[in-house]
Every structure is written in C-alpha cells, then in structure tokens.
Design an enzyme around this catalytic site. Structure first.
Site, mmCIF file in Angstrom:
data_model
loop_
_atom_site.group_PDB
_atom_site.id
_atom_site.type_symbol
_atom_site.label_atom_id
_atom_site.label_comp_id
_atom_site.label_asym_id
_atom_site.label_seq_id
_atom_site.Cartn_x
_atom_site.Cartn_y
_atom_site.Cartn_z
ATOM 1 N N ASP A 290 0.852 -1.174 0.000
ATOM 2 C CA ASP A 290 0.000 0.000 0.000
ATOM 3 C C ASP A 290 0.892 1.230 0.000
ATOM 4 O OD1 ASP A 290 -2.202 1.761 0.224
ATOM 5 O OD2 ASP A 290 -3.267 0.340 1.504
ATOM 6 N N SER B 23 -12.710 -5.899 -5.431
ATOM 7 C CA SER B 23 -12.631 -4.445 -5.359
ATOM 8 C C SER B 23 -13.212 -3.785 -6.611
ATOM 9 C CB SER B 23 -11.180 -4.003 -5.146
ATOM 10 O OG SER B 23 -11.099 -2.608 -4.981
ATOM 11 N N ARG B 24 -12.412 -3.667 -7.666
ATOM 12 C CA ARG B 24 -12.868 -3.083 -8.919
ATOM 13 C C ARG B 24 -12.312 -3.902 -10.077
ATOM 14 N NH1 ARG B 24 -16.196 -1.290 -6.443
ATOM 15 N NH2 ARG B 24 -16.889 0.855 -6.121
ATOM 16 N N ASP C 277 -15.333 -11.070 -8.076
ATOM 17 C CA ASP C 277 -16.665 -10.518 -7.822
ATOM 18 C C ASP C 277 -16.903 -9.299 -8.692
ATOM 19 O OD1 ASP C 277 -19.192 -10.421 -6.326
ATOM 20 O OD2 ASP C 277 -18.383 -8.572 -5.445
ATOM 21 N N GLU D 172 -18.127 -4.969 -16.654
ATOM 22 C CA GLU D 172 -19.350 -5.496 -16.043
ATOM 23 C C GLU D 172 -20.577 -4.615 -16.259
ATOM 24 O OE1 GLU D 172 -19.589 -4.203 -11.451
ATOM 25 O OE2 GLU D 172 -17.844 -5.435 -11.912
ATOM 26 N N HIS E 292 -20.683 -8.876 -8.464
ATOM 27 C CA HIS E 292 -20.478 -7.661 -7.674
ATOM 28 C C HIS E 292 -21.396 -7.648 -6.446
ATOM 29 C CE1 HIS E 292 -18.831 -3.336 -8.229
ATOM 30 N NE2 HIS E 292 -19.033 -3.579 -6.940
#
Length: 344
Positions: free
Chosen positions: A173, A232-233, A257, A262, A294
C-alpha cells in the site's frame, strides 16, 4: 421532496423505502442510468445512482437540463462519474465514503475458500449423486502466505481473518496500516508480494495508477499455483492477460466478484440473451474460476449503512451543509482529495 433512485436491487428497495420514510418520497427504478434512461430523471432535483450507472458528460448534461442538481451515489467507488463534467455543470455529487468493511472482506474469503476447496464443483457433483473426490483436493491455508494489495478498512478486515487462519502476512500500500503491522504484516514491494504469495487479494481503489495493476507481467510474477481474488474493482485486472495465463495452465484458481466490463451485464438477467463479451465468456469456461456479480458488499448491514448515508447526503444538500461525503460541491468545485489525479 421526491427523489429518484436508479439501479435499485429488489432486496435493496425495502431498505431504501424504510430509510426515506418520514423524510422524503423515493421512487425506485431497477433500470440503470445511462444515455437512454436519463430522460426519466427530468424534474427530479436529487437523483440517486448506482455503481454501474453511466455518468459521463453526455448523461450529466441530460440530467442538468432536466433539472437535476444533486447526485447521491450509493457506493464508495465513483469511477463511473465524470466529476469534472459534473463540476462544470454545477451538479453537487456525493458518495458513501464508508460502510461495513466486513461485508467485502468476508465475501473475499468466501471466494478464496470456495476456489481453494473446489466447493462449486463439489456441490454440482453431489446434486447429481456423484460423490467422488477426484479433482477436489484443496490446501491448508495455515502457514501459507497471503498478499493483501491495499490495507485500508477492507484490507485490514481481510488481514485479520488471514491472521486467524495462521497465515504469513504480506502487504502492499502507499501507506502502512499500523493495525496490520501489529498483526505481523510485512510491507513489501508489489513484485515481491506477487512472487511469494500463495493467495493474492485486491483491496485498492480504481485509479489511473491502479488500472490493470494486475497485468501480464504481474501475473507472470505470481506463483503457478497461486490463487487470485478480486472483490474491489474490475479494472484492477487485465482480464485478457488473465485469460492467457489460465489458458497456459497457470494459477490454482481465481475468484472474481468484479469485472472490468461489467456495466450492462452485472445486476441483470442475461440468461436468455447472447452475451457478446468473448473475454468474459472464455473466462467462465475455466473450471478453476469463480465469477460472482459484484455482490461482496450486499449484506443487510452494509446496504443499510449505504442507504442511511445516502439519505444523510440528500439532507446535507437540502440544508446547504458540506457533508464529509462530497465529491463535487454545490459551487461546482471538486473537493481537494477528489481531483482527477486521485481518480475513482
């Protein structure tokens, strides 16, 4: 005041209606907001939007012409909104800056466990009364290495669960999270994290700097038998490169997910249609890939917090208050941390 909400899920609707009852009327639509549906918002000063609504300049212009002055996004992410265009049009924009991090973290672990232990394949077999164990062998997670890409609130919650499994913790991070270091996490460069991790889970926002963070070279750096999880994305992963890696027989499994294309697919029933997305169709053919639509955030707790915050954002706008969730102010200014370089 009557507020119009686009992209409302069936299970979300009663929570929205209950939260707004006694405050404002809310009209819920299950259709997404896009160029074709934008005229439905004519006459609504406040419009609530969903994460996959298309809020580019053309749609925002249509909303502004129709009298919309405030957008209340029901998600943390806002990469679907052209914030500069919204500012130029004088549209106030707010989002939900935080909700239950456990909803996403727990779901990410659900994906990881399902992929590792071949739960979907096992369930399909037993429904056909096929009780063989062939091809279902998993691995203990205890003692193995997990790489957590992004250690904010969700990444921290994910890390706490990993710590409970007894895993070695690696993190990446821009800034270290003291709560994660206290759990024993070692912060390392992304290349090292990918090379050493048996399980990699993504928990960073979608920025210009993180788009396709997991690309061909990043995937090549991962262990051949690693598991990749993305809750997440979708744009964090170069899906075409991922398909190539899977075709080569690499990676133990993948749980997604989210998917970078999408919009227009996820949240809708496409079972009777021809899906023209060849990349997604190819991805779904791999037996070691699990794709969900999602839904990681979709718990009563998280959605309840989302709708409560959406109501608070609308109330702040009507009272002329500058709430903490503002992305674009009523004066048409981007809030400092939402400048275009900061992305999503």
């Amino acid at each position: 005041m009557e507020i119009l909400a686009f992209g409302v899920q069936a299970d979300e609707r009663p929570l929205l209606e209950r939260a707004f009852d006694g405050h404002h009327q809310i009209r819920c639509l299950d259709v997404s907001l896009n160029r074709d549906t934008a005229p439905l918002a004519a006459g609504y000063e406040i419009v609530s939007t969903a994460v996959n609504d298309e809020l580019h300049a053309e749609v925002l212009q249509e909303l502004a012409v129709g009298g919309t002055k405030m957008l209340a996004q029901r998600s943390t992410g806002y990469n679907n909104i052209d914030l500069r265009a919204a500012a130029d049009l004088g549209l106030t924009v707010a989002r939900v800056s935080a909700y239950s991090p456990y909803s996403v973290a727990e779901f990410a672990w659900g994906l990881a466990m399902a992929v590792n232990r071949r739960l979907v394949r096992a369930a399909h077999r037993t429904r056909d009364f096929d009780f063989r164990l062939d091809g279902l062998m998993g691995r203990d997670l205890r003692g193995r290495t997990v790489g957590v890409v992004g250690t904010g609130r969700i990444g921290e919650a994910f890390t706490r669960i990993a710590h409970g499994f007894g895993m070695r913790l690696l993190g990446w991070d821009a800034a270290e999270n003291p709560a994660c270091t206290e759990l024993g996490m070692e912060y390392v460069g992304l290349d090292r994290l990918l090379a050493e991790s048996d399980l990699v889970s993504l928990h960073v926002p979608l920025l210009e700097s993180t788009r396709h963070l997991i690309d061909g070279p990043a995937l090549a750096a991962m262990k051949d038998d690693a598991i990749l999880i993305n809750s997440s994305r979708g744009g964090l992963v170069d899906t075409a490169a991922l398909v190539d890696v899977l075709k080569a027989g690499r990676l133990r499994g993948v749980g997604l997910d989210v998917y970078e294309e999408e919009a227009g697919l996820f949240f809708f029933d496409k079972s009777l249609e021809v899906v023209e997305d060849d990349t997604l169709a190819r991805l779904m053919t791999f037996g070691n890939v699990l794709v969900t639509s999602h839904q990681a955030y979709f718990t009563e707790d998280a959605v309840g917090q989302i709708v409560d915050t959406t109501l608070a954002n609308a109330e702040d706008y009507l009272a002329g208050r500058a709430g903490e969730n503002l992305l674009v102010t009523p004066e048409g200014r981007l809030t400092p941390e939402r400048q275009p370089a900061a992305g999503r």
